[in-house]
Design an enzyme around this catalytic site. Structure first.
Site, PDB file in Angstrom:
ATOM      1  N   GLU A  26     111.205 -32.604 -59.285  1.00 21.92           N
ATOM      2  CA  GLU A  26     110.749 -33.717 -60.120  1.00 21.92           C
ATOM      3  C   GLU A  26     111.828 -34.172 -61.098  1.00 21.92           C
ATOM      4  O   GLU A  26     111.962 -35.370 -61.352  1.00 21.92           O
ATOM      5  CB  GLU A  26     109.471 -33.337 -60.877  1.00 21.92           C
ATOM      6  CG  GLU A  26     108.266 -33.033 -59.976  1.00 21.92           C
ATOM      7  CD  GLU A  26     107.844 -34.208 -59.099  1.00 21.92           C
ATOM      8  OE1 GLU A  26     108.313 -35.335 -59.335  1.00 21.92           O
ATOM      9  OE2 GLU A  26     107.057 -33.990 -58.168  1.00 21.92           O
ATOM     10  N   TYR A  61     104.662 -37.814 -66.729  1.00 20.72           N
ATOM     11  CA  TYR A  61     104.663 -37.746 -65.267  1.00 20.72           C
ATOM     12  C   TYR A  61     105.014 -36.335 -64.777  1.00 20.72           C
ATOM     13  O   TYR A  61     104.268 -35.733 -64.006  1.00 20.72           O
ATOM     14  CB  TYR A  61     105.633 -38.774 -64.639  1.00 20.72           C
ATOM     15  CG  TYR A  61     105.858 -38.442 -63.192  1.00 20.72           C
ATOM     16  CD1 TYR A  61     104.875 -38.727 -62.244  1.00 20.72           C
ATOM     17  CD2 TYR A  61     106.986 -37.730 -62.776  1.00 20.72           C
ATOM     18  CE1 TYR A  61     105.022 -38.344 -60.922  1.00 20.72           C
ATOM     19  CE2 TYR A  61     107.136 -37.342 -61.459  1.00 20.72           C
ATOM     20  CZ  TYR A  61     106.159 -37.656 -60.543  1.00 20.72           C
ATOM     21  OH  TYR A  61     106.288 -37.259 -59.250  1.00 20.72           O
ATOM     22  N   ASP A 102     103.018 -42.282 -61.444  1.00 24.13           N
ATOM     23  CA  ASP A 102     104.410 -42.730 -61.464  1.00 24.13           C
ATOM     24  C   ASP A 102     104.427 -44.229 -61.211  1.00 24.13           C
ATOM     25  O   ASP A 102     103.392 -44.880 -61.150  1.00 24.13           O
ATOM     26  CB  ASP A 102     105.232 -41.974 -60.415  1.00 24.13           C
ATOM     27  CG  ASP A 102     104.934 -42.462 -59.012  1.00 24.13           C
ATOM     28  OD1 ASP A 102     103.826 -43.013 -58.794  1.00 24.13           O
ATOM     29  OD2 ASP A 102     105.791 -42.323 -58.134  1.00 24.13           O
TER      30      ASP A 102
END
Length: 289
Positions: A36, A119, A137
């Site tokens: 991520e 996020y 997102d």
DNA sequence: AAAGCGTGGTT
DNA sequence: TAACCAAGCTT
């Protein structure tokens, strides 16, 4: 809508490393966290090789924490936004010192780590640990704004996004995780920013934007500043020479000696030092030890 | 809260 | 070719 999107995802999800059952052992808390970080503003296809190399070198937060930030910045290579490498290294230190070397599963604990925002915190809690939270997102925001609000482009991220996604989330943990992934995938591959493939969309029949004739409703997103000739370009060039330097320190006068704008070069060096991406001492410049 | 932050592929 | 775009975060 969730049912149709999930059914579509089961048939059409891309084959990505973190989705392969045989790689499940690599993509627990740490693997998902690293992925991520890399995926923040960098396309999937560019991330994949770097991600696998990173996890091979540093299979745990503690192993990364044992090395210098300079090693992280070098390994980051040309992924862009190099402060993410610095922040990821810092997060590894925090995980070692505050969480016994285990990536936390609690959203608030994740949010407290360096470089992790709304996020990423939820993506880790949901995709690594199977918790039930809305993960929003830019892809998900675009799908929602089109399907529900009938507009062409999303507004900047806000708290409302989480509420909107929460209201769509299936009740079960596993189902909600699947739906989160499915919405992102739909936005990434079908409901794209520029040339959406409505013919291939599982919710075209209920999409407010398509039903209204896909009007151009105006774009409230910020325009990206020109890169050519920018300070960012100068910073990138300075850091590239520091990464490539075989000896760890470079005489400052040897850093971009032919840069067209010497003042801009100096500004870039100063801002990199201020950000902790470079260290200056005795007329030499180097990555952070 | 608006601006700053890399890099490379696509249109 | 210049502009757009990409699984955001921090200050």
């Amino acid at each position: 809508m969730p049912g149709a999107v999930m059914a579509w995802y089961r048939e059409n999800a891309r084959d990505l490393p973190w989705r392969r059952p045989e790689f499940a052992d690599r993509y627990g808390g740490w693997g998902v966290l690293v992925s991520e970080f890399m995926l923040q503003q960098t396309p999937v296809t560019r991330v994949i090789p770097h991600l696998e190399a990173w996890l091979a070198r540093w299979p745990t937060p503690t192993s990364l924490a044992a090395d210098a930030p300079a090693d992280a910045v070098r390994q980051w290579a040309n992924l862009g936004y190099p402060r993410r490498a610095l922040w990821l290294h810092r997060a590894a230190l925090e995980i070692r010192d505050r969480h016994g070397g285990v990536v936390p599963r609690d959203v608030d604990a994740l949010l407290a780590l360096t470089g992790i925002g709304d996020y990423t915190a939820r993506a880790v809690a949901v995709f690594a640990y199977g918790e039930r939270h809305p993960v929003v997102d830019t892809n998900t925001r675009r799908v929602i704004v089109r399907a529900i609000d009938g507009r062409s482009q999303p507004d900047p991220p806000s708290r409302r996004d989480l509420d909107a996604m929460e209201s769509l989330l299936p009740a079960g943990d596993a189902e909600s995780a699947l739906f989160n992934a499915a919405m992102m995938e739909l936005g990434a591959t079908v409901c794209t920013a520029r040339s959406p493939l409505c013919d291939a969309c599982p919710i075209a029949h209920i999409c407010a934007w398509r039903l209204a004739g896909r009007p151009d409703t105006g774009d409230t997103r910020r325009k990206q500043a020109r890169y050519e000739g920018s300070d960012r370009q100068a910073r990138g060039a300075v850091l590239k020479t520091l990464r490539a330097a075989t000896s760890r320190s470079v005489p400052i006068e040897a850093v971009l000696p032919d840069w067209p704008d010497p003042l801009q070069r100096d500004r870039a060096i100063d801002s990199l030092v201020a950000d902790g991406l470079a260290e200056a001492s005795g007329g030499f410049l180097r990555l952070p030890a």
